[in-house]
Design a protein around this motif. Structure first.
Motif, short mmCIF file in Angstrom:
data_model
loop_
_atom_site.label_atom_id
_atom_site.label_comp_id
_atom_site.label_asym_id
_atom_site.label_seq_id
_atom_site.Cartn_x
_atom_site.Cartn_y
_atom_site.Cartn_z
N PHE A 5 8.66 -30.81 -36.92
CA PHE A 5 7.99 -31.67 -35.95
C PHE A 5 9.03 -32.19 -34.96
O PHE A 5 10.15 -32.50 -35.34
N PHE A 6 8.64 -32.27 -33.68
CA PHE A 6 9.51 -32.82 -32.65
C PHE A 6 8.82 -34.03 -32.03
O PHE A 6 7.78 -33.88 -31.37
N SER A 7 9.39 -35.21 -32.23
CA SER A 7 8.78 -36.42 -31.70
C SER A 7 8.91 -36.52 -30.18
O SER A 7 8.15 -37.23 -29.52
N ASP A 8 9.86 -35.78 -29.62
CA ASP A 8 10.09 -35.81 -28.17
C ASP A 8 9.59 -34.52 -27.51
O ASP A 8 10.19 -34.03 -26.55
N LEU A 9 8.47 -34.01 -27.98
CA LEU A 9 7.99 -32.72 -27.49
C LEU A 9 7.73 -32.71 -25.98
O LEU A 9 8.05 -31.70 -25.32
N PRO A 10 7.18 -33.76 -25.37
CA PRO A 10 7.00 -33.71 -23.91
C PRO A 10 8.30 -33.43 -23.15
O PRO A 10 8.31 -32.62 -22.22
N ALA A 11 9.39 -34.08 -23.55
CA ALA A 11 10.67 -33.84 -22.88
C ALA A 11 11.14 -32.41 -23.12
O ALA A 11 11.74 -31.78 -22.22
N ARG A 12 10.89 -31.88 -24.30
CA ARG A 12 11.30 -30.50 -24.59
C ARG A 12 10.47 -29.50 -23.77
O ARG A 12 10.97 -28.47 -23.33
N LEU A 13 9.18 -29.79 -23.60
CA LEU A 13 8.37 -28.95 -22.72
C LEU A 13 8.95 -28.94 -21.31
O LEU A 13 9.07 -27.88 -20.68
N ALA A 14 9.33 -30.11 -20.83
CA ALA A 14 9.84 -30.21 -19.46
C ALA A 14 11.14 -29.47 -19.27
O ALA A 14 11.44 -28.99 -18.17
N SER A 15 11.95 -29.35 -20.32
CA SER A 15 13.26 -28.69 -20.19
C SER A 15 13.19 -27.19 -20.46
O SER A 15 14.20 -26.50 -20.39
N SER A 16 12.00 -26.66 -20.74
CA SER A 16 11.86 -25.26 -21.13
C SER A 16 11.63 -24.35 -19.92
O SER A 16 11.01 -24.74 -18.93
N HIS A 17 12.10 -23.11 -20.07
CA HIS A 17 11.78 -22.07 -19.09
C HIS A 17 10.55 -21.27 -19.49
O HIS A 17 9.88 -20.68 -18.65
N LEU A 18 10.27 -21.24 -20.81
CA LEU A 18 9.13 -20.47 -21.31
C LEU A 18 8.68 -21.10 -22.62
O LEU A 18 9.51 -21.44 -23.47
N VAL A 19 7.37 -21.24 -22.79
CA VAL A 19 6.79 -21.83 -23.99
C VAL A 19 5.92 -20.78 -24.67
O VAL A 19 5.13 -20.09 -24.01
N ILE A 20 6.07 -20.64 -25.98
CA ILE A 20 5.21 -19.78 -26.79
C ILE A 20 4.42 -20.69 -27.71
O ILE A 20 5.00 -21.48 -28.46
N SER A 21 3.08 -20.60 -27.66
CA SER A 21 2.29 -21.62 -28.34
C SER A 21 0.88 -21.13 -28.62
O SER A 21 0.43 -20.11 -28.09
N ARG A 22 0.17 -21.88 -29.46
CA ARG A 22 -1.27 -21.80 -29.54
C ARG A 22 -1.84 -22.36 -28.24
O ARG A 22 -1.10 -22.85 -27.37
N SER A 23 -3.16 -22.33 -28.10
CA SER A 23 -3.76 -22.79 -26.85
C SER A 23 -4.85 -23.82 -27.10
O SER A 23 -5.97 -23.71 -26.59
N GLY A 24 -4.51 -24.82 -27.91
CA GLY A 24 -5.40 -25.95 -28.07
C GLY A 24 -5.58 -26.68 -26.75
O GLY A 24 -4.76 -26.55 -25.83
N ALA A 25 -6.63 -27.47 -26.67
CA ALA A 25 -6.94 -28.15 -25.40
C ALA A 25 -5.80 -29.04 -24.94
O ALA A 25 -5.45 -29.07 -23.75
N GLY A 26 -5.20 -29.79 -25.87
CA GLY A 26 -4.11 -30.68 -25.49
C GLY A 26 -2.91 -29.92 -24.97
O GLY A 26 -2.29 -30.32 -23.97
N THR A 27 -2.58 -28.81 -25.62
CA THR A 27 -1.45 -27.99 -25.18
C THR A 27 -1.67 -27.44 -23.78
O THR A 27 -0.77 -27.50 -22.92
N VAL A 28 -2.86 -26.91 -23.53
CA VAL A 28 -3.16 -26.35 -22.22
C VAL A 28 -3.10 -27.43 -21.15
O VAL A 28 -2.55 -27.22 -20.05
N ALA A 29 -3.64 -28.61 -21.44
CA ALA A 29 -3.59 -29.71 -20.47
C ALA A 29 -2.16 -30.12 -20.18
O ALA A 29 -1.80 -30.39 -19.01
N GLU A 30 -1.32 -30.17 -21.22
CA GLU A 30 0.06 -30.60 -21.02
C GLU A 30 0.87 -29.55 -20.28
O GLU A 30 1.70 -29.86 -19.42
N LEU A 31 0.64 -28.27 -20.57
CA LEU A 31 1.31 -27.21 -19.83
C LEU A 31 0.93 -27.25 -18.35
O LEU A 31 1.76 -27.02 -17.46
N GLY A 32 -0.33 -27.56 -18.08
CA GLY A 32 -0.77 -27.68 -16.70
C GLY A 32 -0.17 -28.88 -16.00
O GLY A 32 0.25 -28.81 -14.85
N ALA A 33 -0.14 -30.01 -16.71
CA ALA A 33 0.39 -31.23 -16.10
C ALA A 33 1.88 -31.10 -15.79
O ALA A 33 2.34 -31.50 -14.72
#
Length: 366
Positions: A251-279
């Motif tokens: 588990f990563f408690s700082d996942l939003p910051a890790r998303l922001a620092s990424s060049h590419l994300v590999i993930s499931r596509s739950g609604a929250g994940t899709v919304a956050e990738l879009g935001a």
């Protein structure tokens, strides 16, 4: 002194339901309203806006099986939840009840209907979930996160507004970080997440895919991967052998910051994940969770694919060879990653909490 109106929020006890409820709660409090949350016992694990004084545990159960005993148990739990919700709403008399999906939303919104209290449901997925589908004809308004959620039910379009998914402050902060394309020979930051139901397939497939990359790419990778404890050793052994820089954790408690620092994300596509990738606006390779009745994750991923912000790989096709080929192709075309980031950003709605709060206040007549 006049007591501020109360808005009663109802959500299933997972982050995908609770985080949007919390984001709306924060916005309503800013506007001088009071909020309470009705949910199931799973929500007690989360910390945030709601504490013991503003949270009510309502009995509920999900339909897991069509076996008679299972259906009877679910029915009994929902009936108990309805009784609890009826007593809560009779005592609290909220101005509105807002549901965020999951079976725990059924009892409070059914009780709201009986008391003639305005009800609103928010659907985070690109298709209506079963609980929201049942409630859709009994509420005053429907809010959706993604376009097309009511394509199957055009008769409900008149009371439907697309507002987006209300986002946590950490996601809004991450959304301010601009995407910076990787240099052709510089670090390539890869984030692999999957949640409790997705981390296993990522542990099975991603290490093999990394192993199939050209060795020159191993030294460029800066890999962060969510891995279950039981899979940790076997995944770590592969990356250590390849000398890939990798940070692994359940588990990563700082996942939003890790998303922001990424060049590419590999993930499931739950609604929250899709919304956050879009935001935040980050390129992704999405592997929808198979087997769901509504295929909601497959449809969710399709929204990002249509925006040219993601690649969608069904789990049956998610092999080490396929994933290695996709990573290699993207690593060789930094401009494509930049274009995908921009495409993902087009579906992001950073003002979703404000838009949903506007809708709730309008329905409640506040």
């Amino acid at each position: 002194m006049t007591i501020a109106p109360l808005v009663f929020l109802a959500a299933g006890g997972t982050g995908g339901h609770l985080f949007p409820a919390e984001a709306l709660g924060v916005e309503l409090i800013k506007r001088g309203l009071r909020v309470r949350l009705a949910t199931d016992s799973r929500a007690l694990r989360y910390s945030g806006l709601f504490s013991g004084g503003t949270i009510d545990v309502v009995p509920s159960a999900t339909v897991h099986s069509r076996m008679p005993w299972s259906l009877a148990y679910t029915g009994a739990m929902l009936a108990a939840g309805a009784a609890v919700s009826f007593n809560l709403l009779r005592k609290l008399r909220p101005a509105a009840v807002v549901g965020f999906g999951g079976y725990p939303t059924l009892p409070p919104l059914v009780a709201a209907r009986l008391f003639r209290i305005p009800g609103v449901i928010h659907e985070a997925n690109a298709v209506l979930g079963r609980a929201n589908r049942f409630l859709s004809s009994h509420v005053s308004a429907i809010a959706t996160s993604l376009p097309g959620a009511l394509d199957r039910d055009p008769k409900l379009a008149g009371k439907t507004t697309t507002v987006g998914t209300p986002l946590r402050p950490a996601i809004l902060a991450a959304a301010a970080v601009k995407f910076v394309s990787p240099e052709p020979t510089g670090p390539l930051r890869l984030l692999v997440v999957g949640g409790s139901q997705g981390a296993r397939v990522m542990a099975d497939i991603v290490p093999g895919a990394i192993e199939r990359l050209e060795p020159a790419l191993w030294s460029r990778l800066v890999l962060t991967q969510q891995v279950r404890e039981e899979d940790m050793m076997r995944v770590r052994m592969v990356y250590d052998r390849l000398k890939v820089t990798a940070e692994l954790a359940p588990f990563f408690s700082d996942l939003p910051a890790r998303l922001a620092s990424s060049h590419l994300v590999i993930s499931r596509s739950g609604a929250g994940t899709v919304a956050e990738l879009g935001a935040i606006g980050r390129p992704s390779i999405l592997v929808p969770l198979p087997g769901s009745i509504d295929q909601d994750q497959f449809v969710n991923a399709g929204v990002l694919v249509q925006a040219k912000g993601a690649l969608r790989i069904p789990q049956a096709d998610f092999t080490p060879d396929r994933l290695a080929a996709e990573i290699s192709a993207l690593a060789a075309e930094p401009a494509r990653l930049t274009a995908m980031a921009a495409g993902a950003r087009t579906i992001g709605r950073l003002d979703a909490a404000e838009r949903l709060a506007d809708l709730v206040m309008k329905v409640a007549g506040i």
